[in-house]
Enzyme design. Structure first.
Site, short mmCIF file in Angstrom:
data_model
loop_
_atom_site.label_atom_id
_atom_site.label_comp_id
_atom_site.label_asym_id
_atom_site.label_seq_id
_atom_site.Cartn_x
_atom_site.Cartn_y
_atom_site.Cartn_z
CE1 TYR A 187 30.79 27.49 36.42
CE2 TYR A 187 32.74 26.11 36.42
CZ TYR A 187 32.11 27.30 36.72
OH TYR A 187 32.82 28.30 37.34
NE ARG A 193 40.86 31.67 38.97
CZ ARG A 193 41.50 30.74 38.25
NH1 ARG A 193 42.39 31.12 37.33
NH2 ARG A 193 41.28 29.46 38.45
NE ARG A 221 37.07 31.75 36.89
CZ ARG A 221 38.02 31.03 36.31
NH1 ARG A 221 38.47 31.36 35.11
NH2 ARG A 221 38.53 29.96 36.92
CE LYS A 259 42.31 29.41 43.60
NZ LYS A 259 40.88 29.13 43.85
CG HIS A 317 33.87 34.70 40.01
ND1 HIS A 317 35.19 34.75 39.60
CD2 HIS A 317 33.74 33.51 40.66
CE1 HIS A 317 35.83 33.66 39.98
NE2 HIS A 317 34.97 32.89 40.62
CG HIS A 355 38.53 25.25 36.99
ND1 HIS A 355 37.34 24.93 36.38
CD2 HIS A 355 38.38 26.51 37.46
CE1 HIS A 355 36.50 25.95 36.47
NE2 HIS A 355 37.10 26.91 37.14
#
Length: 303
Positions: free
Chosen positions: A282, A157, A250, A182, A247, A273
């Protein structure tokens, strides 16, 4: 708002995340205007008010280009609302939480929220960043190349790349460590041959102490998130690529791993994630695949 900021810090939220949550002020302004009130009173906000705000975001709110908000953007703003009212409830500022029943907008396909590079776009990008011809500043060129490769081959990120220090890059073990991803999670990302070459070349001219950040700005200080996005965006402009952001790189990292057949759990681990549903997006067909499907519906053979 000061109490909200302090609460977010106590929850371990990053400065970038806190900035996002301050968008709750947009909701406060909307509520005051809708109710023709003198000031915002969270105790007076009802679940119906929040449903009305959700419809406002979907139908009437506009982005900087004048278009409707993407479903992902709407959902981020709704998450801001949920978090804000959770804070108000936990701190006793309100007696009930009106945001408990507000649900995210359903995303039918990835085109409204996620973009990755198609193969031809990726080839153009790699040709561009591997060609130093025309580069005005060698230091900038090698740094920017390493940044792009870190996004494209490491899936970081923007905030994670900005926070990297040289100690986080272990070229001997070919491992890159993100310490504050995150949700405050730490993860290790293997460094493949392409990323190894780009980082080796950059760190060779970087030559700073181990505690220094990996990618400094032009003034040799820490990059702002906007500064990194600007650098990557400039490369996109030179290539004529629309919506080219860190992004997108990514997303390309995650999408390419899925296409190569790696399990969702592996991709989720590498990308950091927390929810497999985030990774599952995806697996959806890209714009190229959907266009090909529709274009195959020819009526010519019927006549």
């Amino acid at each position: 708002m000061d109490k909200f900021i302090n609460w977010l810090r106590e929850e371990g939220r990053s400065s970038g995340t806190i900035k996002t949550y301050l968008q709750v002020e947009q909701f406060q302004k909307w509520w005051v205007e809708e109710k023709a009130a003198d000031s915002f009173d969270p105790e007076e906000v009802t679940a119906l008010d929040l449903q009305d705000y959700k419809q406002y975001l979907i139908q009437h709110a506009r982005n900087k280009r004048g278009g409707r908000l993407a479903a992902a953007t709407v959902n981020k703003l709704l998450q801001v609302i949920r978090t804000y009212f959770k804070f108000l409830t936990e701190t006793g500022a309100i007696s009930h939480n009106p945001a408990l029943k507000i649900k995210s907008q359903k995303i039918q396909n990835r085109h409204s929220s996620v973009r990755w590079l198609e193969d031809k776009e990726k080839i153009r990008l790699l040709r561009k960043i591997n060609n130093p011809e025309g580069a005005k500043n060698t230091w900038h060129y090698i740094r920017n190349k390493a940044m792009v490769y870190t996004f494209l081959m490491g899936g970081l990120r923007v905030s994670e790349l900005a926070d990297l220090i040289i100690l986080d890059v272990d070229l001997a073990k070919r491992r890159l460590t993100v310490h504050d991803g995150k949700g405050g999670k730490e993860r290790d990302i293997p460094i493949n041959d392409d990323l190894f070459q780009a980082l080796s070349e950059w760190l060779d001219i970087r030559k700073q102490s181990p505690g220094e950040i990996v990618f400094p700005s032009q003034k040799k200080g820490k990059f702002t998130l906007q500064g990194i996005e600007h650098v990557v965006g400039k490369i996109g402009e030179q290539l004529g690529l629309e919506d080219f952001t860190p992004h997108v790189l990514r997303h390309t990292f995650c999408h390419d791993l899925i296409i190569k057949g790696y399990p969702l759990q592996v991709v989720a681990e590498l990308a950091g994630h927390e929810d497999l549903n985030t990774t599952r997006i995806y697996t959806m067909p890209g714009e190229k695949e959907t266009k090909k499907a529709v274009n195959s519906l020819s009526l010519g053979d019927s006549f």
